[in-house]
Design an enzyme around this catalytic site. Structure first.
Site, PDB file in Angstrom:
ATOM      1  CG  ASP A  24      -4.669  -2.931  -2.114  1.00  0.00           C
ATOM      2  OD1 ASP A  24      -4.955  -1.853  -1.575  1.00  0.00           O
ATOM      3  OD2 ASP A  24      -4.613  -4.015  -1.496  1.00  0.00           O
TER       4      ASP A  24
ATOM      5  CD  GLU B  14      -0.969   0.670   3.264  1.00  0.00           C
ATOM      6  OE1 GLU B  14      -0.592  -0.211   4.064  1.00  0.00           O
ATOM      7  OE2 GLU B  14      -2.170   0.944   3.076  1.00  0.00           O
TER       8      GLU B  14
END
Length: 328
Positions: free
Chosen positions: A40, A209
């Protein structure tokens, strides 16, 4: 004629080597960019330095701190350890994820999510602040900025975006739903959006997401991750809009696995070199042949646009990108 040209080229090459001026090889970053299990990644430029703020990739109970990395040239990276952890964020006890960072009024703000919150538990999106990009960061609120699930969006994977008019928006959400909110001036609360609401759902087709936003030539490029984060179909898609509110109509998938190199390429950010047309996509992927759920590494590739402003598909590589200093 061709033989003469070849001979001349060889003479020049050997003469250059003989003068101690061997042709320079391109210096490449390589992928992954640095050692360790990190996912991420949020990339940003502060002054003349690149920064990457990732999730420490491990089982949720061990995800209780953040490291970050800095570089002057995209090749040589310095690790800054434990810039924020749960000894500072008292309400966080697991699953500290997906930083988003921004500088405002000489302060550095570090947004994060914690606790994999669901139902009525304490957790969600938090805010911390520091005088330096490498921290240490201090919890700004002593509680989550957003705790509850709104419009079906789990409060995770936040991205903070500053528009040209000085307004700060935050896009966030897991569980296949994405909300946008507007932040107040000191990032301690939320302001009403243009329609008077606090939360607006802006979920595009295929969204799972990891939202990200950047602006180019007056257009808003909204990006997100699709597929399952533990599987090979994890990928990145995007939309283009005339407004930060959307609508965000899916254009195409632009990042995905290459099974000969790595799998599960997704949850990215974008770095733009100011004053240039150079854009880089920073993302995580799983090394080829690895199946461990949390084995994810941070990588980088150059990102290109066609003549109509559409993002071209990104080829994932082992080479990464060329050395690039930031000049003012």
């Amino acid at each position: 004629m061709k033989r003469t040209s070849l001979l001349l080229s060889l003479i020049i090459l050997f003469a250059t080597i003989g003068n101690g001026q061997a042709p320079k090889e391109k210096l490449m970053s390589g992928n992954p960019l640095f050692e360790g299990w990190y996912a991420d990644p949020e990339g940003i430029i502060y002054d003349d330095t690149y920064w990457i703020y990732p999730t420490f990739s491990n089982v949720y109970e061990k995800q209780v701190f953040f490291d970050c990395f800095s570089s002057k040239d995209l090749i040589n990276w310095t690790k800054h350890e434990r810039i924020l952890d749960n000894t500072e964020v008292k309400w966080a006890n697991r699953a500290m994820w997906a930083p988003s960072v921004i500088r405002k009024d000489g302060k550095y703000y570090f947004f994060f999510s914690a606790n994999d919150v669901r139902d009525d538990l304490i957790g969600g999106i938090g805010v911390s602040v520091s005088d330096r990009p490498e921290g240490p960061y201090k919890d700004l609120l002593g509680k989550p900025l957003i705790n509850e699930n709104v419009n079906g969006a789990q409060p995770i994977d936040q991205f903070v975006f500053r528009d040209d008019d000085g307004k700060y928006y935050m896009y966030y959400g897991g569980w296949r739903h994405c909300n946008m909110v507007r932040l107040n001036d000191d990032f301690t609360g939320l302001l009403p959006l243009d329609d008077g609401t606090i939360f607006k759902e802006v979920t595009p087709q295929g969204y799972v997401e990891g939202p990200f936003m950047f602006k180019k030539n007056g257009k808003y490029y909204f990006m997100w991750s699709e597929g399952g984060w533990t599987g090979p179909n994890y990928s990145v898609a995007y939309a283009i809009s005339d407004s930060p509110y959307g609508p965000f109509n899916r254009e195409n998938r632009i990042l995905q696995q290459d099974s000969t190199i790595a799998t599960g390429a997704g949850h990215h950010s974008v770095i733009h070199i100011p004053g240039s047309d150079d854009y880089y996509i920073v993302y995580h992927r799983r090394p080829k042949g690895e199946t461990a759920r949390d084995y994810r590494v941070t990588c980088i590739e150059k990102m290109y646009f066609d003549s109509n402003g559409h993002i071209q598909p990104v080829k994932i590589t082992f080479e990464g990108v060329e050395q690039r200093f930031i000049t003012k």
